[in-house]
Design an enzyme around this catalytic site. Structure first.
Site, PDB file in Angstrom:
ATOM      1  N   HIS A 189       1.029  -1.140  -0.111  1.00 19.32           N
ATOM      2  CA  HIS A 189      -0.116   0.101  -0.037  1.00 19.32           C
ATOM      3  C   HIS A 189       0.877   1.354  -0.349  1.00 19.32           C
ATOM      4  CE1 HIS A 189      -3.143   2.875   1.065  1.00 19.32           C
ATOM      5  NE2 HIS A 189      -2.340   3.154   1.988  1.00 19.32           N
ATOM      6  N   GLY A 228      -5.965   3.412  -1.765  1.00 14.02           N
ATOM      7  CA  GLY A 228      -5.293   4.582  -2.339  1.00 14.02           C
ATOM      8  C   GLY A 228      -6.135   5.172  -3.343  1.00 14.02           C
ATOM      9  N   GLU A 269      -7.943  -2.936  -1.245  1.00 14.52           N
ATOM     10  CA  GLU A 269      -7.886  -2.600   0.239  1.00 14.52           C
ATOM     11  C   GLU A 269      -8.406  -1.148   0.299  1.00 14.52           C
ATOM     12  OE1 GLU A 269      -5.515  -4.076   3.782  1.00 14.52           O
ATOM     13  OE2 GLU A 269      -4.465  -2.516   2.912  1.00 14.52           O
ATOM     14  N   GLY A 271     -10.327   2.679   0.975  1.00 17.83           N
ATOM     15  CA  GLY A 271     -11.118   3.112   1.837  1.00 17.83           C
ATOM     16  C   GLY A 271     -12.021   4.208   1.386  1.00 17.83           C
ATOM     17  N   ARG A 272     -11.231   5.267   0.924  1.00 14.00           N
ATOM     18  CA  ARG A 272     -11.762   6.528   0.574  1.00 14.00           C
ATOM     19  C   ARG A 272     -12.735   6.378  -0.624  1.00 14.00           C
ATOM     20  NH1 ARG A 272      -8.882  11.219   0.952  1.00 14.00           N
ATOM     21  NH2 ARG A 272      -7.044   9.979   1.303  1.00 14.00           N
ATOM     22  N   CYS A 348     -10.841  27.670  19.018  1.00 15.12           N
ATOM     23  CA  CYS A 348      -9.830  28.817  19.397  1.00 15.12           C
ATOM     24  C   CYS A 348      -8.480  28.532  18.906  1.00 15.12           C
ATOM     25  CB  CYS A 348      -9.729  28.754  21.008  1.00 15.12           C
ATOM     26  SG  CYS A 348     -11.337  29.233  21.648  1.00 15.12           S
ATOM     27  N   TYR A 384     -12.509   9.635   6.264  1.00 18.83           N
ATOM     28  CA  TYR A 384     -11.672  10.443   6.987  1.00 18.83           C
ATOM     29  C   TYR A 384     -12.225  11.718   7.571  1.00 18.83           C
ATOM     30  CZ  TYR A 384      -8.428   7.210   4.776  1.00 18.83           C
ATOM     31  OH  TYR A 384      -8.039   5.898   4.272  1.00 18.83           O
TER      32      TYR A 384
HETATM   33  N1  LLP Z   1      -4.699   0.041   3.593  1.00 18.30           N
HETATM   34  C1  LLP Z   1      -3.645   0.686   4.365  1.00 18.30           C
HETATM   35  C2  LLP Z   1      -2.692  -0.169   4.977  1.00 18.30           C
HETATM   36  C3  LLP Z   1      -3.921   1.897   4.600  1.00 18.30           C
HETATM   37  O1  LLP Z   1      -3.000   2.428   5.631  1.00 18.30           O
HETATM   38  C4  LLP Z   1      -4.828   2.957   4.164  1.00 18.30           C
HETATM   39  C5  LLP Z   1      -5.055   4.309   4.533  1.00 18.30           C
HETATM   40  C6  LLP Z   1      -5.779   2.320   3.190  1.00 18.30           C
HETATM   41  C7  LLP Z   1      -5.637   0.871   2.790  1.00 18.30           C
HETATM   42  C8  LLP Z   1      -6.775   2.951   2.888  1.00 18.30           C
HETATM   43  O2  LLP Z   1      -6.391   4.139   1.835  1.00 18.30           O
HETATM   44  P1  LLP Z   1      -7.589   4.864   0.976  1.00 18.30           P
HETATM   45  O3  LLP Z   1      -8.065   3.648  -0.050  1.00 18.30           O
HETATM   46  O4  LLP Z   1      -8.578   5.414   1.691  1.00 18.30           O
HETATM   47  O5  LLP Z   1      -6.632   5.882   0.285  1.00 18.30           O
HETATM   48  N2  LLP Z   1      -6.355  10.656   6.598  1.00 18.30           N
HETATM   49  C9  LLP Z   1      -5.928  10.774   5.319  1.00 18.30           C
HETATM   50  C10 LLP Z   1      -5.704   9.315   4.818  1.00 18.30           C
HETATM   51  C11 LLP Z   1      -4.737   8.450   5.286  1.00 18.30           C
HETATM   52  C12 LLP Z   1      -4.705   7.013   4.803  1.00 18.30           C
HETATM   53  C13 LLP Z   1      -4.386   6.109   5.965  1.00 18.30           C
HETATM   54  N3  LLP Z   1      -4.252   4.832   5.375  1.00 18.30           N
HETATM   55  C14 LLP Z   1      -7.041  11.658   4.463  1.00 18.30           C
HETATM   56  O6  LLP Z   1      -7.864  12.246   5.164  1.00 18.30           O
HETATM   57  O7  LLP Z   1      -6.642  11.815   3.305  1.00 18.30           O
END
Ligand code: LLP
Length: 426
Positions: A189, A228, A269, A271-272, A348, A384
């Site tokens: 990742h 990602g 994997e 998320g976003r 604040c 997030y």
């Molecule tokens: N797999 C692993 C091991 C991860 O650490 C993450 C995210 C994902 C999958 C999922 O990534 P995604 O598909 O959501 O890009 N707080 C930040 C993003 C931090 C991501 C942390 N790890 C934001 O608000 O953009």
């Protein structure tokens, strides 16, 4: 000015029902959006939801109902996954634990529930091996490069703390052998909000690692492309071409299957990608004031609720819901008079500004004319958002609502003021 397409998902009068209970700020998620995002990734053998993105148990259950598996990164996330009904005793692949470190309590929980550990270090493999011979493990490899929408979300290369460095594969495999651990798969990742111009490089890096694994006499049954995948935060932004993304990974899978001489499962994997576009943050305007050349609009949501703009300079589109004199709420017309404003919260702290670039440079947003008591909606806030909220300035966590066609359900109540000091002896 174009209208954001989420203004069609959430009817102003539905949002008003919640607002009338004096409940701003609050989160709202459209569940159909999550379901349709899942469908776009169905070509992969396993979609594993990175629950750090939005770990509400209602969202986790929706994932499970739609055939999505889950990733957990802490004891708390394991607890949530188990409560949502994921069960590795029935299906050994439903939950995978992927973290940088593991403590004794969490280790006991993964062993008891037969949850594979995706090891982020060779030390972690040692720690698992010492307590549980044969336990299933993945290895998370840092391929030596990474990308992200911000340096803070880049998880590859030598400035990143994540994963086992790619040249240390043999050492990792030796530990696996020493403790007779079961190698399930290899995972990469490289960051969140990735520029997929670099995807072929990641696929090649994965194939190279598997070549090495085969040479050293090991086998595996799965590969994970990590998360990602980005979403278009700007109204005119382009959607990710998921078919192309799958094709590239599928090619890597075929090359890997040729090396191993058997089939492997291809995991992703995200998320976003699954939840960002389902969510909005609804806030109410409490003040509009001129500060020299800048007009500030102050709302009741702060960076303790939505941290992304303050943390990364992230852009969230904003729409206005006008509070009409007759008490009716209506999405503001985007063709009428507009003005440039800075949108800020109640905390604040000067950095509590929703319109800013990375590094804290204040930006302005062109919006319809705003008055006190109007609502401001922050778009694409399903990822997030709530999961990164805090109690800073002793502000309670806010409520979350799920919109499922015409049904609106509160899926997390607003935190009570009492609970803010519940853990402190008075
Ligand atoms: N797999 C692993 C091991 C991860 O650490 C993450 C995210 C994902 C999958 C999922 O990534 P995604 O598909 O959501 O890009 N707080 C930040 C993003 C931090 C991501 C942390 N790890 C934001 O608000 O953009």
């Amino acid at each position: 000015m174009k209208k954001h397409n989420q203004t069609n998902l959430f009817k102003a009068n539905s949002l008003a029902q919640i607002y009338e209970k004096e409940m701003t700020p609050y989160w709202a998620y459209d569940l159909n959006v999550i379901k349709s995002q899942i469908e776009k990734l169905k070509a992969f053998d396993v979609i594993r939801y990175a629950q750090k993105t939005n770990s509400n148990i209602h969202v986790l259950k929706l994932m499970k109902q739609n055939g999505v598996f889950v990733d957990a990164v802490s004891e708390g996330e394991l607890f949530r996954a188990l409560k949502a009904g994921f069960d590795n005793k029935k299906n050994p692949n439903e939950i995978v634990f992927t973290a940088d470190v593991i403590n004794q309590q969490t280790l006991n929980l993964v062993v008891e529930n037969k949850i594979p550990v995706n090891a982020g270090s060779i030390d972690m493999l040692e720690q698992v091996g010492k307590v549980a011979a044969k336990h299933p493990v993945w290895i998370r490899i840092n391929p030596g490069f990474g990308h992200g929408h911000s340096q803070k979300t880049n998880t590859g290369g030598e400035n990143s703390k994540h994963g086992i460095w790619h040249t240390q594969l043999e050492q990792a495999l030796n530990v696996i052998k020493k403790y007779d651990l079961t190698l399930v798969g290899i995972h990469m990742h490289i960051g969140s909000g990735v520029d997929y111009g670099h995807l072929e490089q990641v696929c090649d890096a994965m194939v190279l690692q598997v070549e090495e694994i085969v040479k050293l006499g090991f086998d595996l049954e799965a590969i994970s492309a990590g998360g990602g995948l980005s979403i278009p935060y700007h109204i005119d932004g382009a959607e990710i071409d998921t078919e192309h993304y799958f094709k590239l990974w599928n090619n890597a899978r075929i090359r890997i299957e040729n090396l191993l001489k058997h089939s492997v499962s291809l995991e992703i994997e995200p998320g976003r990608f699954l939840v960002a576009q389902s969510g909005i943050l609804v806030s109410k305007v409490h003040a509009v004031k001129l500060m020299g050349q800048n007009k500030f609009v102050l709302v009741d949501a702060g960076f303790n609720d939505l941290m992304r703009p303050s943390m990364y300079g992230s852009y969230h589109a904003i729409s206005v819901i006008k509070n009409k004199p007759d008490g009716k709420l209506e999405w503001a017309c985007t063709e009428g008079n507009v003005e440039d404003v800075v949108v800020a919260g109640p905390l604040c702290e000067s950095g509590d500004v929703f319109t800013q670039h990375e590094g804290g440079v204040v930006d302005k947003r062109t919006l319809p004319i705003i008055a006190v008591n109007d609502l401001l909606v922050f778009h694409d806030a399903g990822a997030y958002g709530a999961s990164m909220s805090s109690n800073y300035n002793s502000r309670p966590l806010i409520a979350e609502y799920a919109f499922d066609n015409d049904n609106i359900t509160c899926i997390r109540r607003k935190q009570s003021i009492d609970s803010l000091i519940a853990l402190e002896d008075i």
